[in-house]
Scaffold this active site. Structure first.
Site, mmCIF file in Angstrom:
data_model
loop_
_atom_site.group_PDB
_atom_site.id
_atom_site.type_symbol
_atom_site.label_atom_id
_atom_site.label_comp_id
_atom_site.label_asym_id
_atom_site.label_seq_id
_atom_site.Cartn_x
_atom_site.Cartn_y
_atom_site.Cartn_z
ATOM 1 N N SER A 9 -40.748 46.645 -5.591
ATOM 2 C CA SER A 9 -40.984 45.234 -5.930
ATOM 3 C C SER A 9 -42.467 44.912 -5.805
ATOM 4 C CB SER A 9 -40.181 44.328 -4.995
ATOM 5 O OG SER A 9 -40.527 42.985 -5.272
ATOM 6 N N HIS A 34 -39.532 46.579 -9.896
ATOM 7 C CA HIS A 34 -38.806 45.312 -9.782
ATOM 8 C C HIS A 34 -39.818 44.172 -9.903
ATOM 9 C CE1 HIS A 34 -35.436 42.820 -8.276
ATOM 10 N NE2 HIS A 34 -36.356 42.159 -7.596
ATOM 11 N N ASP A 36 -40.445 40.191 -9.872
ATOM 12 C CA ASP A 36 -39.874 38.924 -9.385
ATOM 13 C C ASP A 36 -40.534 37.736 -10.069
ATOM 14 O OD1 ASP A 36 -37.969 39.694 -7.313
ATOM 15 O OD2 ASP A 36 -39.707 40.550 -6.304
ATOM 16 N N HIS A 67 -36.273 40.285 -12.369
ATOM 17 C CA HIS A 67 -35.406 39.400 -11.577
ATOM 18 C C HIS A 67 -35.867 37.962 -11.787
ATOM 19 C CE1 HIS A 67 -34.120 38.261 -7.168
ATOM 20 N NE2 HIS A 67 -33.406 37.629 -8.080
ATOM 21 N N MET A 69 -35.852 34.365 -11.059
ATOM 22 C CA MET A 69 -35.484 33.310 -10.101
ATOM 23 C C MET A 69 -35.984 31.998 -10.691
ATOM 24 S SD MET A 69 -36.464 35.497 -6.741
ATOM 25 C CE MET A 69 -37.405 36.621 -7.743
ATOM 26 N N MET A 138 -28.392 39.390 -3.054
ATOM 27 C CA MET A 138 -29.611 39.028 -2.317
ATOM 28 C C MET A 138 -29.320 39.118 -0.816
ATOM 29 S SD MET A 138 -31.969 38.518 -4.483
ATOM 30 C CE MET A 138 -33.191 38.090 -3.236
ATOM 31 N N ASP A 176 -31.447 43.330 -2.553
ATOM 32 C CA ASP A 176 -32.845 42.878 -2.594
ATOM 33 C C ASP A 176 -33.155 41.999 -1.393
ATOM 34 O OD1 ASP A 176 -35.357 41.975 -3.337
ATOM 35 O OD2 ASP A 176 -34.696 40.959 -5.159
ATOM 36 N N GLY A 177 -34.124 42.460 -0.585
ATOM 37 C CA GLY A 177 -34.610 41.649 0.529
ATOM 38 C C GLY A 177 -34.514 42.341 1.866
ATOM 39 N N GLY A 178 -35.673 42.574 2.485
ATOM 40 C CA GLY A 178 -35.693 43.136 3.842
ATOM 41 C C GLY A 178 -35.255 44.581 3.932
ATOM 42 N N GLY A 198 -40.133 45.818 -1.339
ATOM 43 C CA GLY A 198 -41.476 45.318 -1.597
ATOM 44 C C GLY A 198 -42.401 45.607 -0.432
HETATM 45 C C1 DX5 Z 1 -37.466 37.851 -2.919
HETATM 46 C C2 DX5 Z 1 -37.605 38.854 -4.027
HETATM 47 C C3 DX5 Z 1 -37.676 40.252 -3.565
HETATM 48 C C4 DX5 Z 1 -38.850 40.581 -2.688
HETATM 49 C C5 DX5 Z 1 -38.369 41.593 -1.704
HETATM 50 O O1 DX5 Z 1 -37.273 36.608 -3.462
HETATM 51 O O2 DX5 Z 1 -36.516 38.766 -4.924
HETATM 52 O O3 DX5 Z 1 -37.603 41.179 -4.654
HETATM 53 O O4 DX5 Z 1 -39.958 41.093 -3.378
HETATM 54 O O5 DX5 Z 1 -39.384 41.790 -0.796
HETATM 55 P P1 DX5 Z 1 -39.187 42.540 0.592
HETATM 56 O O6 DX5 Z 1 -38.845 43.961 0.267
HETATM 57 O O7 DX5 Z 1 -40.533 42.355 1.191
HETATM 58 O O8 DX5 Z 1 -38.099 41.833 1.336
HETATM 59 ZN ZN ZN Z 2 -36.262 40.379 -6.436
#
Ligand code: DX5
Ligand code: ZN
Length: 220
Positions: A9, A34, A36, A67, A69, A138, A176-178, A198
């Site tokens: 990401s 990825h 965002d 992705h 959002m 998510m 996706d996330g953490g 990311g």
């Molecule tokens: C959050 C994004 C993610 C983000 C993840 O809104 O959709 O793709 O980049 O980042 P990390 O890996 O730092 O949680």
């Molecule tokens: Zn994302």
């Protein structure tokens, strides 16, 4: 485990050196990039739009996992596809006529994904499963990188995995996330096949090494 994909990401990348950072992610073996896209309405942050996706497309052959959002994504689907997005994922919460939106993405020749936020039930995915190529669970509230993985996301992944298995269709299950080496193992156990990462990829100082570490962590 070799079928696990890592989607790097770029939200956590250094945007002043984006091309170099993308090439380092490629070198490290990232499977997808990825991207965002945030509009300041659906999520409390603004990132980039089709123009930047097009600029990235010029410099990589990796699949662009886009992705969205954003609210009413239908307005921009064509622009993202023209810019070179291979997979376009929209949020269930942002689409009133979700089936129409998904059909539109596929008509444009892209793979279609549907994402759900942490507080959205997996049951809301049931009726769209026959149409999608990817489900994104998510594991943080979307809007920012670097957040802590929300426990309980494993349960949702398991539920989604079972729902997908019952369709008999090939549908990617993405999270996706953490995601770091520790949470990666937990989500893979729960059925995730595509891991978005990311911060753990771009913020440690050595991008290829971070991707390799994530993969090694997965293999252990
Ligand atoms: C959050 C994004 C993610 C983000 C993840 O809104 O959709 O793709 O980049 O980042 P990390 O890996 O730092 O949680
Ligand atoms: Zn994302």
């Amino acid at each position: 485990m070799s079928k696990i994909k890592i989607a790097a990401s770029i939200l956590a990348a250094d945007f002043a050196y984006l091309k170099d950072q993308i090439h380092l992610a490629e070198k490290g073996g990232a499977d997808w990039l990825h991207l965002d896209v945030m509009d300041g309405h659906f999520v409390p942050n603004i990132s980039f739009g089709p123009f930047v996706v097009g600029a990235i497309r010029e410099h990589t052959k990796l699949p662009l996992d886009t992705h969205l959002m954003i609210e009413t994504p239908d307005r921009f689907l064509e622009d993202f596809r023209k810019a070179g997005a291979d997979i376009i994922t929209v949020h269930q919460e942002a689409c009133i006529h979700l089936q129409r939106t998904v059909a539109h993405i596929k008509d444009l020749g892209a793979k279609a994904g549907v994402a759900i936020n942490p507080a959205t039930s997996t049951s809301l995915l049931q009726d769209i499963l026959p149409d999608v190529d990817l489900i994104l669970i998510m594991s943080v509230n979307p809007g920012f990188g670097g957040q802590t993985f929300i426990k309980g996301s494993e349960r949702k992944l398991k539920e989604a995995k079972d729902m997908i298995a019952r369709t008999g269709r090939e549908i990617y299950l993405e999270v996706d996330g953490g995601i770091d080496t520790e949470t990666a193992r937990a989500v893979i156990k729960a059925g995730a096949e595509v891991l978005v990462a990311g911060t753990s990829v771009f913020r440690g100082g050595d991008i290829p090494k971070a991707i390799q570490a994530l993969r090694t962590g997965i293999m252990e």
